[in-house]
Design an enzyme around this catalytic site. Structure first.
Site, short mmCIF file in Angstrom:
data_model
loop_
_atom_site.label_atom_id
_atom_site.label_comp_id
_atom_site.label_asym_id
_atom_site.label_seq_id
_atom_site.Cartn_x
_atom_site.Cartn_y
_atom_site.Cartn_z
N ASP A 1 53.57 67.33 43.29
CA ASP A 1 51.77 67.77 42.99
C ASP A 1 51.06 66.08 43.28
O ASP A 1 51.27 64.99 43.61
CB ASP A 1 51.28 68.29 42.04
CG ASP A 1 51.90 66.87 40.34
OD1 ASP A 1 52.54 66.17 40.36
OD2 ASP A 1 50.90 66.93 39.31
N GLU B 1 52.12 65.96 37.45
CA GLU B 1 51.98 64.87 36.58
C GLU B 1 50.85 64.67 36.41
O GLU B 1 50.55 63.77 36.03
CB GLU B 1 53.34 63.66 37.76
CG GLU B 1 53.18 62.70 36.98
CD GLU B 1 52.49 61.53 37.48
OE1 GLU B 1 52.28 60.73 36.72
OE2 GLU B 1 50.81 62.00 38.06
N GLU B 2 50.41 65.02 38.32
CA GLU B 2 48.43 65.13 38.18
C GLU B 2 47.36 65.10 37.10
O GLU B 2 47.09 65.01 36.83
CB GLU B 2 48.31 64.93 38.87
CG GLU B 2 49.00 63.92 40.62
CD GLU B 2 48.82 62.61 40.49
OE1 GLU B 2 47.89 62.40 39.69
OE2 GLU B 2 48.88 61.46 41.36
#
Length: 451
Positions: free
Chosen positions: A105, A171-172
């Site tokens: 992502d 992750e973001e």
């Protein structure tokens, strides 16, 4: 030999030399174009939040795995958030394995503020820069892993240790539905990971940056309350007045930490950072806010990042006693609070000296690939590596980008194509060193005790 014969002989030699040049140069040029094309294809997949196209990214990664004859599986700890796990089995699968992690992502973009469309992945032929969201953070690393494996396979290299490559979602936005669940899973336990690599940061200098720990987030919301009053009245302990006192106290603390960085006494990752991210107050009206009414509530949000070398307990006391004291009608809550300590009460850090053979191997491999190394650092933000360090796995943050401005999450994010290609060779050197290492097995338990 006659003059005519000499000319024929000379012409023959010239033709042979030209053919040799073509044999050597043309395939190399074609190979480079293919490498860059694959990178561009990955960058062109829009995996930006809030609606990342995870399945298209997964299909692309799986197609690359197939071309490399890697084992693959698709895991969905949360529906529609695929995690792709690839495997290159080593000759001695009983040795602790190597995990290469990256996230698929990327953060949102404001296309009108970019000089190049953020998902075109266009190469500027004047300077060689590849402009795209994710070019630094961190689609580059994920593809460099695969390109390094491609080169190793082409050279008939056989790893002693098993190599896993994970492409994780989310992750973001915290990694809770990706790396966190993966690190806690039975599948991960069975992988017997001995060392894990994750993302680092670009370096504006000619050295690479290595990260052995990271700052942990404490997302704080402070709330002040008080009796509402007329906008013209002066009285003590209004919500706005008390919140402003807190904001000023936070500002002074922030300045004291920032001064250490400006003076060169500490790196950014070694201080506690505090940034106000929202301010909420006032009584809404059809045209904006009621101007002659002092509000009864006011709130402010702060993104706090705490390094594992800081006294987190002392910071929490400061919040309770100075930033949001109950004596001023104030309360606070953490939207997220990650401890800088593991379950044994030790700071969450990976050994970054000769006591950790993996660190020494990494440094030597980078130098072998003609790279330079800066001072070991604490990552100033958060990455998925923290979930693996919590499991006692040595984890190192590294993205091979030297002579590159730090543009993650920024407009016009780019990575130069030559820097990208050089990074592949660096990973070739690292994977050779890691996958051939045999001495670490007996020391793995000791490494984890040091974390």
């Amino acid at each position: 030999m006659t003059t005519m014969s000499c000319r024929r002989h000379s012409c023959f030699i010239s033709v042979v030399l030209l053919l040799l040049v073509l044999v050597v140069v043309v395939p190399s040029s074609v190979a480079i174009d293919s490498i860059l094309s694959r990178f561009q294809q990955y960058l062109q997949i829009d995996t930006s939040h809030p609606s990342p196209n995870y399945h298209q990214a997964a299909d692309f990664i799986l197609s690359q795995a197939k071309s490399l004859s890697l084992e693959s599986q698709t895991l969905e700890f949360v529906k529609n958030k695929p995690l792709i796990l690839l495997k290159w089995t080593g000759k001695n699968p009983h040795l602790p394995s190597i995990l290469l992690n990256s996230h698929t992502d990327v953060v949102p973009v404001e296309p009108h503020k970019w000089s190049h469309p953020p998902f075109d992945a266009a190469i500027n032929h004047q300077n060689g820069n590849i402009y795209a969201r994710g070019s630094q953070d961190m689609k580059c690393v994920g593809l460099q892993y695969l390109e390094a494996i491609r080169k190793l396979k082409d050279s008939n290299f056989e790893p002693l240790r098993t190599i896993y490559i994970s492409f994780v979602p989310d992750e973001e936005i915290g990694g809770h539905d990706g790396a966190e669940k993966f690190a806690k899973s039975k599948i991960f336990d069975e992988m017997n990971v001995g060392i894990m690599l994750d993302e680092g940061l670009a370096s504006p200098e000619d050295n690479y940056r290595l990260f052995y720990a990271e700052r942990c987030p404490m997302w704080l919301v402070i709330k002040a309350t008080g009796a509402p009053g007329h906008g013209a009245k002066l009285y003590d302990n209004t919500a706005m007045e008390n919140l402003l006192k807190s904001i000023e106290s936070v500002r002074r603390f922030r300045a004291s930490q920032f001064d250490l960085v400006k003076a060169g006494l500490k790196a950014e990752g070694e201080v506690v950072s505090v940034n106000m991210v929202f301010l909420k107050a006032g009584t809404p009206s059809p045209t904006g806010f009621v101007m002659n009414l002092q509000p009864s509530e006011a709130q402010a949000g702060f993104d706090i990042r705490v390094p594992p070398i800081a006294d987190q307990a002392s910071l929490e006391r400061r919040i309770a006693e100075e930033w949001a004291p109950a004596s001023r009608n104030m309360t606070f809550e953490f939207k997220q609070k990650v401890s800088v300590y593991d379950e044994n009460g030790k700071p969450i850090m990976t050994g970054h000296d000769s006591s950790n053979p993996w660190w020494s191997l990494l440094e030597a491999a980078i130098l072998e690939a003609n790279g330079k190394i800066g001072k070991p650092e604490i990552f100033p933000a958060s990455t998925d590596a923290r979930y693996f360090r919590l499991r006692g796995i040595p984890a190192i943050g590294f993205s091979p980008m030297a002579n590159t401005p730090i543009l993650l999450h920024d407009h016009n994010e780019f990575l130069n194509k030559e820097e990208y290609l050089k990074g592949i060779d660096v990973y070739v050197s690292i994977l050779k060193a890691f996958a051939s290492f045999v001495e670490a097995e007996k020391d793995t338990a000791a490494f984890r005790d040091e974390l």
